[in-house]
Scaffold this motif. Structure first.
Motif, mmCIF file in Angstrom:
data_model
loop_
_atom_site.group_PDB
_atom_site.id
_atom_site.type_symbol
_atom_site.label_atom_id
_atom_site.label_comp_id
_atom_site.label_asym_id
_atom_site.label_seq_id
_atom_site.Cartn_x
_atom_site.Cartn_y
_atom_site.Cartn_z
ATOM 1 N N ALA A 183 0.859 -1.176 0.000
ATOM 2 C CA ALA A 183 0.000 0.000 0.000
ATOM 3 C C ALA A 183 0.900 1.233 0.000
ATOM 4 C CB ALA A 183 -0.902 0.000 1.227
ATOM 5 N N PHE A 184 0.335 2.343 -0.404
ATOM 6 C CA PHE A 184 1.092 3.590 -0.384
ATOM 7 C C PHE A 184 0.123 4.750 -0.209
ATOM 8 C CE2 PHE A 184 0.312 2.128 -4.658
ATOM 9 C CZ PHE A 184 -0.203 3.228 -5.329
ATOM 10 N N TRP A 185 0.674 5.883 0.227
ATOM 11 C CA TRP A 185 -0.133 7.077 0.464
ATOM 12 C C TRP A 185 -0.478 7.730 -0.859
ATOM 13 C CZ3 TRP A 185 -1.976 7.083 5.081
ATOM 14 C CH2 TRP A 185 -1.219 6.602 6.154
ATOM 15 N N MET A 186 -1.602 8.443 -0.899
ATOM 16 C CA MET A 186 -1.984 9.215 -2.083
ATOM 17 C C MET A 186 -1.090 10.442 -2.187
ATOM 18 S SD MET A 186 -6.134 9.040 -1.889
ATOM 19 C CE MET A 186 -6.311 9.049 -0.117
ATOM 20 N N ALA A 187 -0.956 10.975 -3.395
ATOM 21 C CA ALA A 187 -0.098 12.147 -3.630
ATOM 22 C C ALA A 187 -0.497 13.320 -2.734
ATOM 23 C CB ALA A 187 -0.157 12.547 -5.098
ATOM 24 N N TYR A 188 -1.793 13.539 -2.558
ATOM 25 C CA TYR A 188 -2.261 14.645 -1.722
ATOM 26 C C TYR A 188 -1.764 14.485 -0.286
ATOM 27 C CZ TYR A 188 -5.374 17.688 0.910
ATOM 28 O OH TYR A 188 -5.861 18.632 1.763
ATOM 29 N N GLN A 189 -1.858 13.255 0.245
ATOM 30 C CA GLN A 189 -1.424 13.015 1.626
ATOM 31 C C GLN A 189 0.074 13.266 1.767
ATOM 32 O OE1 GLN A 189 -3.109 9.070 1.348
ATOM 33 N NE2 GLN A 189 -4.304 9.423 3.206
#
Length: 171
Positions: A75-81
């Motif tokens: 999993a990975f964080w969204m660009a906004y986060q």
């Protein structure tokens, strides 16, 4: 390098392993962090393309600078986060501070209102008093009508059904 600690309830993007149900277009699935494990992996409630939820355990949360093992779910964080975390890190590095005193003053005042019963308590008490008064008035009016010496007028007797019409007899 900004690292975002995972916490329950956060949204991440999820990619199953290549041989484990990855969508043909390579797009990640949306997922909710359901648990954070001691080893740093996370448990997710992912959603398939049709919206069907399913659980995935021990998923690696890939962050900036980490190696990605495509044979393993990750999993990975969204660009906004990631952008928000970087901005917060920049402000912190620049020594920016936030004055929380006005917020603390407002919270203290709110606590005082709540401890004193608060507006909801006051509204409830007012409504309860109005309802009790209305019920008492209705009971008093009913008792007055029942105690009244004037009896209600008797109902008129029911009307007799009309007599059947004479029938002609033929000879």
């Amino acid at each position: 390098m900004t690292r975002i600690p995972p916490s329950i309830g956060r949204i991440v993007l999820f990619l199953p392993p290549i041989d484990g149900g990855r969508h043909e277009d390579g797009q990640p699935f949306g997922a909710l962090v359901a648990g954070v494990n001691d080893d740093g992996t996370i448990n997710l409630m992912a959603a398939a393309r049709d919206g069907t939820p399913y659980g995935v355990q021990n998923v690696v949360l890939v962050q900036e600078g980490d190696e990605i093992d495509l044979d393993r779910a990750h999993a990975f964080w969204m660009a906004y986060q990631k952008g928000q975390a970087a901005k917060a890190e920049q402000l912190q590095a620049a020594g920016a501070t936030v004055d929380l005193a006005p917020l603390l003053d407002r919270l203290t005042a709110l606590e005082g209102v709540l401890e004193a019963g608060g507006i909801f308590h006051q509204l409830f008490e007012r409504t309860k008093t109005e309802i009790a008064s209305f019920v008492q008035d209705e009971i008093a009016a009913l008792e007055t009508r029942l105690a009244s010496p004037a009896a209600p007028a008797p109902l008129p007797p029911p009307e007799a059904p009309p007599a059947p019409a004479p029938t002609e007899q033929t000879a």
